[in-house]
Design an enzyme around this catalytic site. Structure first.
Site, PDB file in Angstrom:
ATOM      1  N   ASN A 156       0.710  -1.335  -0.300  1.00 43.09           N
ATOM      2  CA  ASN A 156       0.184   0.015   0.077  1.00 43.09           C
ATOM      3  C   ASN A 156       0.678   1.308  -0.081  1.00 43.09           C
ATOM      4  OD1 ASN A 156       0.678  -0.594   2.862  1.00 43.09           O
ATOM      5  ND2 ASN A 156      -0.803   0.519   3.693  1.00 43.09           N
ATOM      6  N   GLU A 254       3.590  -5.348  12.286  1.00 40.89           N
ATOM      7  CA  GLU A 254       2.643  -4.267  12.023  1.00 40.89           C
ATOM      8  C   GLU A 254       1.491  -4.981  11.253  1.00 40.89           C
ATOM      9  OE1 GLU A 254       2.941  -1.538  13.542  1.00 40.89           O
ATOM     10  OE2 GLU A 254       4.980  -1.683  14.157  1.00 40.89           O
ATOM     11  N   CYS A 288      -3.280   1.523   6.307  1.00 41.87           N
ATOM     12  CA  CYS A 288      -3.625   1.007   7.611  1.00 41.87           C
ATOM     13  C   CYS A 288      -4.300   1.679   8.500  1.00 41.87           C
ATOM     14  CB  CYS A 288      -2.465   0.186   8.185  1.00 41.87           C
ATOM     15  SG  CYS A 288      -1.153   1.404   8.384  1.00 41.87           S
ATOM     16  N   GLU A 466       7.665   0.178  15.758  1.00 39.97           N
ATOM     17  CA  GLU A 466       8.331   1.073  15.091  1.00 39.97           C
ATOM     18  C   GLU A 466       8.874   2.481  15.349  1.00 39.97           C
ATOM     19  OE1 GLU A 466       6.835  -0.395  11.024  1.00 39.97           O
ATOM     20  OE2 GLU A 466       8.575  -1.641  11.095  1.00 39.97           O
TER      21      GLU A 466
HETATM   22  P1  NAD Z   1      -0.006  -9.420   3.044  1.00 39.81           P
HETATM   23  O1  NAD Z   1       0.116  -9.848   4.420  1.00 39.81           O
HETATM   24  O2  NAD Z   1      -0.606 -10.094   1.843  1.00 39.81           O
HETATM   25  O3  NAD Z   1       1.350  -9.221   2.525  1.00 39.81           O
HETATM   26  C1  NAD Z   1       2.517  -8.238   3.067  1.00 39.81           C
HETATM   27  C2  NAD Z   1       3.794  -9.175   2.608  1.00 39.81           C
HETATM   28  O4  NAD Z   1       4.014 -10.353   3.399  1.00 39.81           O
HETATM   29  C3  NAD Z   1       4.027  -9.176   1.107  1.00 39.81           C
HETATM   30  O5  NAD Z   1       5.315  -8.826   1.071  1.00 39.81           O
HETATM   31  C4  NAD Z   1       4.003 -10.784   1.117  1.00 39.81           C
HETATM   32  O6  NAD Z   1       4.544 -11.287  -0.180  1.00 39.81           O
HETATM   33  C5  NAD Z   1       4.568 -11.204   2.254  1.00 39.81           C
HETATM   34  N1  NAD Z   1       4.078 -12.430   2.485  1.00 39.81           N
HETATM   35  C6  NAD Z   1       2.775 -13.086   2.435  1.00 39.81           C
HETATM   36  N2  NAD Z   1       2.535 -14.477   2.758  1.00 39.81           N
HETATM   37  C7  NAD Z   1       3.927 -14.714   3.399  1.00 39.81           C
HETATM   38  C8  NAD Z   1       4.518 -15.862   4.016  1.00 39.81           C
HETATM   39  N3  NAD Z   1       3.863 -16.996   3.966  1.00 39.81           N
HETATM   40  N4  NAD Z   1       5.828 -15.581   4.505  1.00 39.81           N
HETATM   41  C9  NAD Z   1       6.418 -14.443   4.321  1.00 39.81           C
HETATM   42  N5  NAD Z   1       6.061 -13.306   3.806  1.00 39.81           N
HETATM   43  C10 NAD Z   1       4.847 -13.426   3.297  1.00 39.81           C
HETATM   44  O7  NAD Z   1      -0.320  -7.896   3.212  1.00 39.81           O
HETATM   45  P2  NAD Z   1      -0.825  -6.785   1.876  1.00 39.81           P
HETATM   46  O8  NAD Z   1      -1.969  -7.301   1.466  1.00 39.81           O
HETATM   47  O9  NAD Z   1       0.370  -6.760   1.223  1.00 39.81           O
HETATM   48  O10 NAD Z   1      -1.079  -5.377   2.674  1.00 39.81           O
HETATM   49  C11 NAD Z   1      -1.853  -5.205   3.329  1.00 39.81           C
HETATM   50  C12 NAD Z   1      -2.394  -5.368   4.901  1.00 39.81           C
HETATM   51  O11 NAD Z   1      -1.207  -4.578   5.296  1.00 39.81           O
HETATM   52  C13 NAD Z   1      -3.481  -4.767   5.529  1.00 39.81           C
HETATM   53  O12 NAD Z   1      -4.040  -5.738   6.204  1.00 39.81           O
HETATM   54  C14 NAD Z   1      -3.010  -3.350   5.863  1.00 39.81           C
HETATM   55  O13 NAD Z   1      -3.738  -3.092   7.108  1.00 39.81           O
HETATM   56  C15 NAD Z   1      -1.619  -4.013   6.510  1.00 39.81           C
HETATM   57  N6  NAD Z   1      -0.590  -2.919   6.865  1.00 39.81           N
HETATM   58  C16 NAD Z   1      -0.339  -2.628   8.054  1.00 39.81           C
HETATM   59  C17 NAD Z   1       0.169  -1.486   8.348  1.00 39.81           C
HETATM   60  C18 NAD Z   1       0.916  -1.399   9.827  1.00 39.81           C
HETATM   61  O14 NAD Z   1       1.794  -0.340   9.988  1.00 39.81           O
HETATM   62  N7  NAD Z   1       0.427  -1.634  10.734  1.00 39.81           N
HETATM   63  C19 NAD Z   1       0.994  -0.755   7.411  1.00 39.81           C
HETATM   64  C20 NAD Z   1       0.513  -0.990   6.182  1.00 39.81           C
HETATM   65  C21 NAD Z   1      -0.416  -2.266   5.738  1.00 39.81           C
END
Ligand code: NAD
Length: 486
Positions: A156, A254, A288, A466
């Protein structure tokens, strides 16, 4: 805008761009047109194995460089990002679908700030000492870099969140295996070259591309990667915690959010309305921290509903390169479909769509992933629209009568990332700030960031913080030394 057409994105390993060993590639889509425009490696365990070996070799030297040397290189990387601002802005917008003007105002400047901030912060980072008075003993704490660490980020805010992890990790003397989202790999790819130009030694940062299930999993599984800093979805976070806990890896998670935006009748109305538009739909609602559950005190409810809906209807959904775009495209077809599936739930969940709800077809970009900003009036905080993270341009609105009632709504979700509060009453501000279950409370503002402050969530929104020295503490291991003297 077409400088990166049909580009082959490569891994950045040991300071060089390389292909994945398996020669396995993934298509990368442009959200604005729905067309494939680049290919990225789907790196596997062998690629990660090699990158970890490079990182371990680099660690010997990098962990003993002076703080000034590290600081200098981080500041050079920040400059490098700024020097290539326009290229990075266009790449980010094209890869993610966000408006160019947003990437220019927020994403890329913030990526540079991350490196500049931690380039300075490391020069101010001190460890503690504790004198055991009367016992003639002195304790001091060494803070050592952990070694090789893994940084995994979402789509995002691609370069913004990627660098938010990498900068403190390398500032603290670690070497990094970093994986950007496979959905938005482009600016992470360009970062490699910037790091080389800034003089970052080979192996200190290795940027490995691929799917979570292959590349990400290989990072989690590698025994020599001692810590994982992850930002992404809560489900993925759960999987990471399950995988890493038995290996005793240090974890920072996060995760998702379902943040309340609580509006009291005594607020500064115009400021609230303007900011609420932003906190609802910035980045197509894919932040997020977006305030996706709006609660309005009853005396203000009808006025707010009318004005808010009128203002939302004025928002322009357009190609991200258009200067008129308030919203660009959502990040992917599957994400668009997920968001639409929640809108479709509205009637069964007691929701009334007040505006939006439809896909937007843009001439010449008919396959792009555009969606109208959507406001749904709901009857209960228990409905799925209020309980589950939608992560798109969809907000709900609902009235409340008392502070106690809205506090219960706000806290009655599994998540606890951020909350926004609109009121002029200082006593109420303090009561609510203490009682809200969230890592971050914004009062009369939204997403105002000071990089020194702790950032993170409670409950299903994550573990750890963080930002500032919190990040430098995460990326170092404390060791207490106790000296007895005569
Ligand atoms: P996601 O969990 O699908 O993917 C995030 C990352 O994790 C990607 O690089 C993905 O390839 C990797 N990943 C997926 N499966 C994995 C595994 N089995 N092992 C290791 N890595 C793996 O999330 P997304 O769809 O990319 O992002 C959206 C989500 O992120 C939303 O839920 C949003 O709220 C959250 N988010 C949180 C914050 C925060 O600071 N809390 C900030 C931004 C986004």
């Amino acid at each position: 805008m077409n400088t990166h057409d049909n580009i082959i994105i490569q891994n950045y390993s040991n300071g060089k761009y390389t292909n994945p060993k398996s020669n396995n590639w993934i298509d990368n889509y442009e959200p604005a047109s729905g067309k494939i425009y680049s290919k990225i490696p789907n790196s596997n365990a062998q690629d990660i194995e090699e990158a970890v070996a490079f990182a371990k070799a680099a660690f010997t030297t990098w962990s003993t460089t002076t703080i000034d040397e590290r600081s200098h290189i981080l500041l050079k990387i920040a400059e490098g990002i700024e020097n290539r601002l326009q290229e990075l802005v266009e790449a980010e917008s094209r890869d993610n679908g966000k408006p160019v003007k947003l990437a220019k105002a927020v994403d890329i400047p913030r990526a540079a700030s991350n490196f500049r901030f931690f380039g300075h912060a490391i020069t101010q980072f001190a460890s503690e000492s504790h004198e055991s008075v009367g016992l003639q003993a002195m304790n001091f704490t060494l803070r050592k870099p952990i070694g090789v660490v893994g940084c995994i980020s979402p789509w995002n805010l691609p370069l913004y969140l990627f660098t938010w992890k990498i900068a403190p990790a390398i500032a603290a003397g670690n070497c990094v295996i970093a994986k950007p989202s496979e959905v938005t790999p482009m600016t992470a790819f360009l970062l490699g070259e910037i790091c080389t130009e800034a003089g970052l030694p080979p192996g200190v940062l290795n940027i490995m591309h691929g799917l979570g299930t292959s590349t990400g999993q290989a990072i989690l599984d590698h025994p020599d990667i001692k810590a994982i800093s992850f930002t992404g979805g809560t489900k993925t976070g759960e999987h990471i915690a399950r995988t890493c806990a038995p290996k005793f890896k240090k974890l920072s998670l996060e995760l998702g959010g379902k943040n309340p935006n609580i509006i009291f009748a005594d607020c500064d109305y115009d400021r609230m309305l303007k900011t609420t538009l932003h906190s609802s739909f910035a980045n197509q609602g894919q932040i997020c921290l977006c305030g996706s559950r709006i609660f309005v005190e009853r005396p203000l409810y009808d006025r707010f509903k009318k004005d808010f809906v009128a203002r939302v209807k004025e928002l322009v959904v357009a190609h991200p390169a258009s200067a008129k775009a308030n919203l660009g495209a959502l990040v992917s077809k599957s994400h668009l479909e997920k968001v639409q599936s929640y809108i479709a739930l509205a009637p069964d969940e007691g929701g009334t769509i007040l505006c939006g709800g439809n896909q937007v077809i843009i001439p010449e970009y008919e396959e792009g992933y555009y969606l109208e900003p959507t406001v749904i009036e709901v009857q209960s905080n228990r409905c799925k629209l209020n309980q589950e993270e939608i992560f798109g341009p969809v907000v709900t609105i609902m009235p409340f009568d008392t502070e106690e009632e809205v506090l219960e709504y706000a806290n009655d979700v599994t998540y606890g990332l951020s909350s926004t509060l609109w009121t002029k009453d200082i006593d109420r501000t303090m009561r609510m700030s203490n009682a809200l279950q969230a890592g971050i409370v914004w009062v009369n503002t939204w997403m105002m960031r000071d990089l020194r402050t702790p950032f993170g969530g409670v409950k299903a929104s994550g573990v750890g913080r963080e930002g500032g020295f919190e990040a430098l503490r995460f990326f170092t291991e404390p060791k207490n030394v106790c000296i007895k003297y005569n």
